[in-house]
Motif scaffolding. Sequence first.
Motif, PDB file in Angstrom:
ATOM      1  N   ALA A 177     -12.122  15.614  22.245  1.00 57.48           N
ATOM      2  CA  ALA A 177     -10.768  15.754  21.700  1.00 57.48           C
ATOM      3  C   ALA A 177     -10.392  14.604  20.773  1.00 57.48           C
ATOM      4  O   ALA A 177      -9.704  14.791  19.765  1.00 57.48           O
ATOM      5  CB  ALA A 177      -9.756  15.858  22.846  1.00 57.48           C
ATOM      6  N   ALA A 178     -10.847  13.391  21.091  1.00 56.09           N
ATOM      7  CA  ALA A 178     -10.442  12.214  20.318  1.00 56.09           C
ATOM      8  C   ALA A 178     -11.318  11.940  19.111  1.00 56.09           C
ATOM      9  O   ALA A 178     -11.035  11.002  18.342  1.00 56.09           O
ATOM     10  CB  ALA A 178     -10.434  10.982  21.222  1.00 56.09           C
ATOM     11  N   GLU A 179     -12.382  12.743  18.921  1.00 55.14           N
ATOM     12  CA  GLU A 179     -13.261  12.516  17.774  1.00 55.14           C
ATOM     13  C   GLU A 179     -12.462  12.654  16.482  1.00 55.14           C
ATOM     14  O   GLU A 179     -11.706  13.608  16.297  1.00 55.14           O
ATOM     15  CB  GLU A 179     -14.419  13.500  17.768  1.00 55.14           C
ATOM     16  CG  GLU A 179     -15.425  13.218  16.659  1.00 55.14           C
ATOM     17  CD  GLU A 179     -16.553  14.231  16.608  1.00 55.14           C
ATOM     18  OE1 GLU A 179     -17.654  13.861  16.164  1.00 55.14           O
ATOM     19  OE2 GLU A 179     -16.328  15.389  17.011  1.00 55.14           O
ATOM     20  N   GLY A 180     -12.608  11.682  15.594  1.00 59.80           N
ATOM     21  CA  GLY A 180     -11.866  11.690  14.339  1.00 59.80           C
ATOM     22  C   GLY A 180     -10.541  10.956  14.422  1.00 59.80           C
ATOM     23  O   GLY A 180      -9.912  10.695  13.386  1.00 59.80           O
ATOM     24  N   ALA A 209      -0.030  10.388  31.390  1.00 59.02           N
ATOM     25  CA  ALA A 209       0.551  11.095  30.246  1.00 59.02           C
ATOM     26  C   ALA A 209       0.677  12.582  30.566  1.00 59.02           C
ATOM     27  O   ALA A 209      -0.123  13.133  31.327  1.00 59.02           O
ATOM     28  CB  ALA A 209      -0.315  10.885  29.010  1.00 59.02           C
ATOM     29  N   PRO A 210       1.695  13.275  30.013  1.00 56.85           N
ATOM     30  CA  PRO A 210       1.878  14.710  30.284  1.00 56.85           C
ATOM     31  C   PRO A 210       0.653  15.527  29.878  1.00 56.85           C
ATOM     32  O   PRO A 210       0.066  15.303  28.819  1.00 56.85           O
ATOM     33  CB  PRO A 210       3.096  15.074  29.420  1.00 56.85           C
ATOM     34  CG  PRO A 210       3.816  13.775  29.207  1.00 56.85           C
ATOM     35  CD  PRO A 210       2.756  12.726  29.152  1.00 56.85           C
ATOM     36  N   PRO A 214      -0.500  15.216  23.133  1.00 55.80           N
ATOM     37  CA  PRO A 214      -1.169  14.049  22.555  1.00 55.80           C
ATOM     38  C   PRO A 214      -0.653  12.766  23.196  1.00 55.80           C
ATOM     39  O   PRO A 214       0.519  12.675  23.584  1.00 55.80           O
ATOM     40  CB  PRO A 214      -0.815  14.126  21.068  1.00 55.80           C
ATOM     41  CG  PRO A 214      -0.438  15.546  20.839  1.00 55.80           C
ATOM     42  CD  PRO A 214       0.192  16.018  22.114  1.00 55.80           C
ATOM     43  N   ILE A 215      -1.529  11.786  23.303  1.00 58.30           N
ATOM     44  CA  ILE A 215      -1.162  10.523  23.949  1.00 58.30           C
ATOM     45  C   ILE A 215      -0.906   9.463  22.872  1.00 58.30           C
ATOM     46  O   ILE A 215      -1.803   9.151  22.081  1.00 58.30           O
ATOM     47  CB  ILE A 215      -2.287  10.056  24.887  1.00 58.30           C
ATOM     48  CG1 ILE A 215      -2.502  11.099  25.986  1.00 58.30           C
ATOM     49  CG2 ILE A 215      -1.953   8.703  25.494  1.00 58.30           C
ATOM     50  CD1 ILE A 215      -3.654  10.774  26.905  1.00 58.30           C
ATOM     51  N   PRO A 231      -5.226  13.404  20.658  1.00 60.34           N
ATOM     52  CA  PRO A 231      -5.237  14.703  21.346  1.00 60.34           C
ATOM     53  C   PRO A 231      -6.088  14.665  22.608  1.00 60.34           C
ATOM     54  O   PRO A 231      -6.985  13.826  22.755  1.00 60.34           O
ATOM     55  CB  PRO A 231      -5.823  15.648  20.301  1.00 60.34           C
ATOM     56  CG  PRO A 231      -6.619  14.779  19.396  1.00 60.34           C
ATOM     57  CD  PRO A 231      -5.951  13.445  19.374  1.00 60.34           C
ATOM     58  N   THR A 232      -5.798  15.603  23.513  1.00 54.91           N
ATOM     59  CA  THR A 232      -6.585  15.758  24.731  1.00 54.91           C
ATOM     60  C   THR A 232      -7.046  17.208  24.856  1.00 54.91           C
ATOM     61  O   THR A 232      -6.539  18.088  24.165  1.00 54.91           O
ATOM     62  CB  THR A 232      -5.776  15.376  25.981  1.00 54.91           C
ATOM     63  OG1 THR A 232      -4.651  16.263  26.096  1.00 54.91           O
ATOM     64  CG2 THR A 232      -5.287  13.943  25.907  1.00 54.91           C
ATOM     65  N   ALA A 233      -7.985  17.428  25.733  1.00 53.92           N
ATOM     66  CA  ALA A 233      -8.462  18.778  26.023  1.00 53.92           C
ATOM     67  C   ALA A 233      -8.736  18.871  27.519  1.00 53.92           C
ATOM     68  O   ALA A 233      -9.135  17.886  28.151  1.00 53.92           O
ATOM     69  CB  ALA A 233      -9.734  19.086  25.232  1.00 53.92           C
TER      70      ALA A 233
END
Length: 377
Positions: A177-180, A209-210, A214-215, A231-233
Amino acid sequence: MTDAPARPARTRRVRAFITRSIDDAQLARPALALTSLVVLCLMILGGSLLPVPYVIERPGPAIDVLGEYEEEEILVIDGAETHQTDGALMMTTVSVDGGPGYRVTPVEVVAAWFDSSKMVLPKEVVFPEEQTREQTTLANTAAMSSSQQGAVAVALDELGIEYRDVVMVAGVQADGAAEGTLEGGDVIVSVTGETAGDVKGFQRLIEAAPDGEPIPMTVRRDGQELTLEVPTALVDGTPRMGVMLAPGHEFPMDVQISVGSIGGPSAGMIFSLSVYDQLTPGALTGGRSIAGTGTIAADGAVGPIGGIRQKMVGAEETGAEYFLAPSKNCGDVVGHVPDELDVVAVSTFEEALTATETIADTGSIEDLPTCEDVTTP
């Protein structure tokens, strides 16, 4: 009287039938045997190509950290006075056949058992069953990044140069998710506006975090602070960024170590020697080719690694004359040293430094501890 010849005629027909049957059976035997042989060969061939739950470790390249790898200079130090050097300080590697996404066959495994330069291991020893190839790559990348950071710190400690401890992004998973958004080497400043003093503290902030959102994070990259929405996944029902955090350091100079996709922590000791070499006058090796392996701890302790027999073979094949081996690996070294390689046992950075300087001055390991010395009761 006209029926009398019937018996001989029927007899002849029965005999002819039996003869033909025997002839047909004799003709069928070679065909049946040939068919059975072909089927057996196909079964053996098919079985030999089936994947098996093993991996094969074999010698990888020995790479001079003072030189280049894949047409890129490996060790680059900016912001501090560096010095010309000579000779080679080689990190050693192991290539692994098998694991998630790859396979080895029974034929390859049997061949490896009879090759002293290779090692056959159960797959789960190298690749835990619950771990994907991508996760393994991320873990190895993070281990390499942390190893490099620790290696620089040990060299600077030896030179009395101060630095600051931080928490950093040690690796970003490909397609995570955090790539980029995040990059390896980013220093974590805050998460959702709060800061922490260690890795676990930042992990708790991330976990709080919710879900699915996104964090907000602030990181320091190339000396600049960046405010990001990471972003998260969902992975197994838990939101993940696809990164690994680790203890790190901010140094008063920029130190870059580039070795392509090679991962793992086992080059720590050689990295420390290479950084020390560039930051001090003269050639630490005295122009000689010295290879080695071993993790490096914050206090300078040199730790054991896997695949040391394969690494020694790779070092000799690459032209190394000397090899620095962790003392705790000496049980695997004795009796397996290649003919053209002199091996020294070391347990700390200080011992590795002394061994390198002694080899540079004398071209001999006569007064240095060998693995035979370490393992002798």
